[in-house]
Design an enzyme around this catalytic site. Structure first.
Site, short mmCIF file in Angstrom:
data_model
loop_
_atom_site.label_atom_id
_atom_site.label_comp_id
_atom_site.label_asym_id
_atom_site.label_seq_id
_atom_site.Cartn_x
_atom_site.Cartn_y
_atom_site.Cartn_z
N ASP A 25 5.16 -9.98 -53.22
CA ASP A 25 5.98 -11.16 -53.69
C ASP A 25 6.13 -11.12 -55.41
O ASP A 25 4.75 -10.90 -56.03
CB ASP A 25 5.46 -12.55 -53.21
N GLY A 26 7.14 -11.63 -55.90
CA GLY A 26 6.96 -12.01 -57.51
C GLY A 26 7.76 -11.10 -58.25
O GLY A 26 7.87 -11.47 -59.56
N GLY A 28 10.97 -10.90 -58.46
CA GLY A 28 12.07 -11.63 -59.12
C GLY A 28 11.74 -12.49 -60.63
O GLY A 28 12.17 -12.20 -61.53
N HIS A 42 12.64 -5.62 -58.47
CA HIS A 42 12.41 -4.98 -57.41
C HIS A 42 12.00 -3.55 -57.49
O HIS A 42 11.24 -2.80 -57.03
CB HIS A 42 13.67 -4.82 -56.35
N ASN A 73 15.25 -12.65 -45.78
CA ASN A 73 15.53 -12.03 -46.92
C ASN A 73 17.17 -11.61 -46.82
O ASN A 73 17.63 -11.58 -48.04
CB ASN A 73 14.92 -10.67 -47.42
N ARG A 193 -1.52 -11.93 -51.25
CA ARG A 193 -0.50 -12.29 -51.64
C ARG A 193 -0.44 -12.62 -53.11
O ARG A 193 -0.85 -13.51 -53.43
CB ARG A 193 -0.18 -13.54 -50.77
C1 IPE Z 1 8.29 -12.58 -48.57
O1 IPE Z 1 8.51 -13.11 -50.02
C2 IPE Z 1 8.88 -11.63 -48.22
C3 IPE Z 1 8.33 -10.30 -49.00
C4 IPE Z 1 7.89 -10.19 -49.89
C5 IPE Z 1 9.27 -9.20 -48.33
P1 IPE Z 1 9.64 -14.05 -50.07
O2 IPE Z 1 9.90 -14.28 -51.54
O3 IPE Z 1 10.91 -13.81 -49.18
O4 IPE Z 1 8.99 -15.48 -49.39
P2 IPE Z 1 9.51 -17.25 -49.58
O5 IPE Z 1 10.80 -17.40 -49.63
O6 IPE Z 1 8.81 -17.52 -50.85
O7 IPE Z 1 8.44 -17.76 -48.31
C1 IPE Z 2 9.65 -9.97 -53.24
O1 IPE Z 2 9.91 -10.55 -54.49
C2 IPE Z 2 10.75 -8.87 -52.94
C3 IPE Z 2 11.33 -9.43 -51.84
C4 IPE Z 2 11.25 -10.53 -51.16
C5 IPE Z 2 12.48 -8.35 -51.35
P1 IPE Z 2 10.88 -11.95 -54.73
O2 IPE Z 2 12.13 -11.30 -54.83
O3 IPE Z 2 10.70 -12.65 -53.60
O4 IPE Z 2 10.30 -12.54 -56.19
P2 IPE Z 2 10.21 -13.74 -56.58
O5 IPE Z 2 9.31 -14.51 -55.45
O6 IPE Z 2 11.60 -14.57 -56.52
O7 IPE Z 2 9.59 -13.74 -58.12
MG MG Z 3 9.48 -14.39 -53.34
#
Ligand code: IPE
Ligand code: IPE
Ligand code: MG
Length: 249
Positions: A25-26, A28, A42, A73, A193
């Site tokens: 995660d993170g 974005g 990504h 997602n 995480r």
């Molecule tokens: C969890 O991250 C899913 C993946 C890393 C693939 P999300 O960004 O989707 O989780 P939430 O929405 O913050 O719970």
């Molecule tokens: C995790 O990163 C990747 C996926 C869920 C596909 P995010 O896209 O959730 O990144 P943030 O949490 O928005 O930073």
């Molecule tokens: Mg996320």
């Protein structure tokens, strides 16, 4: 070279988890902080997966399970979903040969049947090409949801009962996991995480019942081997009681 690769060389690697799970995660936020489109995050995240998987293999971890795309997602804007699927395609295309060469078995957990025929073909090909590798396995969770996995498992067991292959009383805590996507894998001892959220986000709900949970604010693309070392050192300080009492007095 990280702490664990040095220890591995000197034979000091002790109490490493066999199985590490990670919520990638993170991505974005990593991109937004740099004024880049989320897709760039990504892409950096996918590259980091390669680094972390190779490192896990090198230090003697047996399984790495990474959450790449959840059943939730799909709620994201279509353009982001399309970009993630495009990156997956690119990543798998490149990985087919490198994973086999680097002795990494790639397995996919989740309902991949809804992905594009091209992606499914790449997944099947990767699976086929790396199936014989026994030393290290990386599992990528794609269109994976813990609740979806549990409901499917319950349905599959019910079907087996209806077909007379088994009876309700045959279901035990040891038998049930055979119906999960993760069938055959040991439970992860350590769940990591990055990105700082204190939640499971529907990941490995059954399998992480007793996992040690390491949360860091570091965003996944920045979660390098040094940070993994820190998580592993932290893991080694944990007192895993499993509901019993501490052996350390
Ligand atoms: C969890 O991250 C899913 C993946 C890393 C693939 P999300 O960004 O989707 O989780 P939430 O929405 O913050 O719970
Ligand atoms: C995790 O990163 C990747 C996926 C869920 C596909 P995010 O896209 O959730 O990144 P943030 O949490 O928005 O930073
Ligand atoms: Mg996320």
């Amino acid at each position: 070279m990280g702490v664990f690769s040095t220890r591995q060389k000197t034979g000091q690697a002790s109490s490493l988890p066999r199985h590490v799970a990670v919520i990638m995660d993170g991505n974005g936020r990593w991109a937004q902080k740099r004024g880049l489109p989320r897709t760039a995050g990504h892409k950096a995240g996918a590259e980091n997966f390669r680094t972390i998987a190779t490192y896990c293999k090198d230090i003697g971890i047996e399984y790495l399970t990474a959450y790449a795309f959840s059943t939730e997602n799909w709620k994201r804007p279509q353009s982001e979903v399309d970009a993630i699927m495009g990156l997956l395609d690119e990543y798998l295309h490149e990985s087919i040969e490198t994973m086999a060469r680097d002795n990494i078995r790639l397995r996919f957990l989740g309902d991949t049947s809804v992905l594009s025929p091209r992606l499914r073909a790449l997944i099947d090909e990767t699976d086929e090409l790396t199936r014989h590798i026994t030393g290290f396995q990386a599992n990528i969770c794609l269109n994976y949801g813990g609740r979806d996995e549990l409901v499917r498992a319950a349905k599959a067991f019910a079907c087996d009962c209806v077909e007379g292959k088994c009876a309700p009383e045959d279901l035990t805590e040891a038998k049930f996991p055979e119906y999960l996507w993760s069938s055959g894998l040991p439970d992860p001892e350590l769940l990591i995480r990055p990105g700082g959220e204190l939640r499971m986000s529907n990941f490995l709900l059954w399998q992480c019942a007793y996992s040690e949970i390491y949360v860091t604010d570091t965003l996944w693309p920045d979660f390098g081997t040094d940070e993994l070392d820190r998580a592993l050192v932290w893991y080694q300080t944990r007192d895993r009681r499993f509901g019993g009492l501490s052996e350390k007095k």
